[in-house]
Design an enzyme around this catalytic site. Structure first.
Site, mmCIF file in Angstrom:
data_model
loop_
_atom_site.group_PDB
_atom_site.id
_atom_site.type_symbol
_atom_site.label_atom_id
_atom_site.label_comp_id
_atom_site.label_asym_id
_atom_site.label_seq_id
_atom_site.Cartn_x
_atom_site.Cartn_y
_atom_site.Cartn_z
ATOM 1 N N GLU A 202 38.379 -17.971 -41.291
ATOM 2 C CA GLU A 202 38.169 -19.116 -40.887
ATOM 3 C C GLU A 202 39.360 -19.915 -41.283
ATOM 4 O OE1 GLU A 202 34.668 -21.319 -42.475
ATOM 5 O OE2 GLU A 202 35.318 -21.733 -44.367
ATOM 6 N N PHE A 262 24.253 -20.714 -62.211
ATOM 7 C CA PHE A 262 25.684 -20.017 -62.504
ATOM 8 C C PHE A 262 25.754 -22.172 -61.575
ATOM 9 C CE2 PHE A 262 25.396 -16.323 -61.862
ATOM 10 C CZ PHE A 262 25.676 -15.140 -62.694
#
Length: 560
Positions: A202, A262
């Site tokens: 992108e 995480f």
């Protein structure tokens, strides 16, 4: 809203510092940008280029492409509205969550599906273009350390790219920028496989979070260049002028609990906040200060911590020091995870991919695992802190509180509880130093013992450590941040330790029949009602926190 605002500014004679509406619109839509990239001869990931209508169509397309696939919000960014699917069931679930997140975050629930490149690196190229048709590529940034498709650690340059691949990626990035008549600073993101094949991901039509690492190695001030371009000036540099000088690393410091997936969001007030700006070659970009509130409504980033060095080893060593000297109290944060990543042998060797975290920590992040030497250092430091505090409590304005007190004590026998172990520790005082015996070995611990400071520099047998004492209470319990991780200890005198066995222990709460959200957020969907029978793993509800949706599942079979 942004595009209509830009049109209004243009009609009022106000210049927007950034690209024009056409480039933002074209590159902000992942479907349109992929078609433009193909036409500009940029390498693209195989996939479906249209809009996916519903979950059934998503499954059909995924089967045609071949699993695994990536389901992405067309208007998305920042890891929101993205799911990886390995089978039909995950595709249906991914379609639902991605469309809901996309609608919530971007007001646009359109999705696309493309082949998921397994185990890639995420490497992006910084571009800079003016309004006169000139465009440059300002080298790459390595952004492969991620969790939930969001970057955590970035660096420039990449350890992986050779000059030929760098040039090829840079030239394709510039070709795409020119294809949309781009002006200002922008970033073209690529996925790079193990054989250096690269694919367009992108283009971000803005200044990236990680832009400081590019500024460090090129010497360019990207914001200044954006202002100059907006004013209409041509670029001052040629491609041959863009250097790679030294190495820069950025860590994204988040208000998150790294021990939960995480990093699940944490909220609260920053009761104490101190940036490590006294460390050489450190830059901190932040939007908060001591007393700021971290809420559920915005991204949980606290700051961007950047270090620079003449080479990668020097930049990483400074980052290690900066993380140790960063004081954040009042909210959970990811300093422990960041520090473990930058010292991990695989990261130091440059052996990384977007799967680094789940591969290195397959059972989740548990904090730093102490070696025997580090455990002795921590025990000796904690015991010395305890004794230093005992001595301080006996003094008042620098003199003994009771003039007729007994002569000063010079040795202590302690019992320190750390993890599953209880360790006898003997401490004796020698000036401003302590001689500490742990496991039959003696360690010399020295410090200025400024117990009011949030940071404490301690030297243990010649090794300097920066520690933080996070908390303590009257029962001898204390929390110390050591090597980035916070350890809980209990320090008692030998007599108190012998008596502690008579103290009743509070029974732990039985939570097996309770579904408790691991983070604060908004309940956006409830999938069950009282009386329903549910099986282990079944979805109970969906919690949205900081624009990310999380499915809460039953831990066991039972009745609601």
């Amino acid at each position: 809203k942004v595009l209509s605002s830009l049109s209004l500014q243009a009609s009022e004679g106000v210049t927007f510092i950034g690209p024009d509406t056409h480039a933002i619109q074209a590159m902000g839509d992942k479907i349109e940008s992929k078609l433009l990239a193909k036409n500009a001869k940029v390498n693209t990931i195989p996939g479906f280029d249209g809009v996916v209508k519903d979950a059934d169509e998503a499954v059909r397309i995924a089967r045609e492409i071949g699993y695994p696939v990536m389901i992405k919000a067309s208007a998305g960014g920042g890891g929101k509205g993205m799911r990886i699917a390995w089978d039909d069931e995950e595709t249906r679930e991914g379609f639902r969550f991605s469309s809901q997140e996309a609608a919530s975050s971007f007001g646009d629930d359109r999705l696309l599906i493309e082949k998921f490149i397994d185990n890639p690196r995420h490497i992006e190229i910084q571009v800079l273009a003016d309004k006169h048709g000139n465009a440059l590529w300002l080298n790459e940034r390595e952004c492969s350390i991620q969790r939930r498709n969001q970057k955590v650690v970035e660096e420039a340059p990449s350890t992986f790219l050779d000059p030929e691949t760098r040039r090829a990626m840079g030239e394709q990035a510039v070709a795409l920028a020119k294809a949309v008549k781009y002006s200002s600073a922008g970033t073209v993101e690529f996925l790079v496989d193990s054989t250096k094949n690269f694919y367009f991901l992108e283009m971000n039509t803005r200044l990236q979070v990680e832009h400081p690492v590019t500024e460090c190695i090129t010497g360019l001030d990207l914001v200044q260049e954006m202002i100059r371009v907006a004013k209409g000036y041509p670029l001052r540099h040629k491609q041959a002028d863009i250097p790679i000088n030294g190495w820069a690393v950025e860590c994204r410091v988040y208000a998150e609990d790294p021990y939960k997936s995480f990093g699940l969001p944490s909220i609260g007030k920053l009761s104490q906040y101190q940036e490590p700006l006294h460390v050489p070659s450190v830059r901190v970009d932040s939007g908060i200060q001591q007393g700021s509130d971290i809420s559920i409504y915005y991204d949980p980033m606290i700051s961007k911590l950047i270090t620079y060095g003449s080479n990668r080893a020097e930049a990483l060593k400074r980052m290690e020091e900066a993380l140790d000297n960063y004081v954040i109290r009042g909210v959970a944060h990811n300093i422990s995870l960041l520090r473990e990543v930058i010292v991990h042998p695989r990261f130091v060797q440059g052996d990384i991919s977007t799967k680094f975290l789940p591969e290195v920590y397959p059972d989740g992040f548990k904090g730093h695992k102490l070696t025997d030497l580090e455990r002795r250092e921590l025990l000796a430091t904690a015991a010395s802190l305890y004794v230093a505090e005992q001595l301080r409590s006996q003094r008042f304005l620098g003199t003994p509180r009771i003039p007729i007190a007994k002569s000063k004590r010079s040795s202590w026998e302690l019992s320190v509880h750390l993890g599953d172990g209880i360790y006898p520790v003997a401490v004796s005082k020698d000036g401003s130093s302590f001689s500490v015996e742990v496991d039959g070995m003696k360690l010399n611990v020295t410090s200025k013992w400024n117990l009011a400071s949030p940071l404490l520099s301690v030297t243990i047998d010649g090794t300097q450590r920066t520690i933080q004492r996070i908390s303590r209470n009257a029962s001898g319990e204390t929390s110390i941040q050591f090597l980035g991780t916070v350890y809980k200890l209990q320090i008692l005198t030998k007599v108190a330790a012998e008596l502690s066995k008579y103290m009743p222990e509070k029974a732990a709460e039985d939570t097996s029949s309770i579904l408790r959200s691991p983070m604060p957020g908004t309940v956006v969907a409830v999938s069950v009602k009282p009386g329903d029978m549910v099986s282990e793993g079944q979805e109970i509800c969906v919690i949205e926190a900081m624009k990310m949706q999380n499915s809460m599942i039953a831990a066991k079979t039972g009745k609601v």
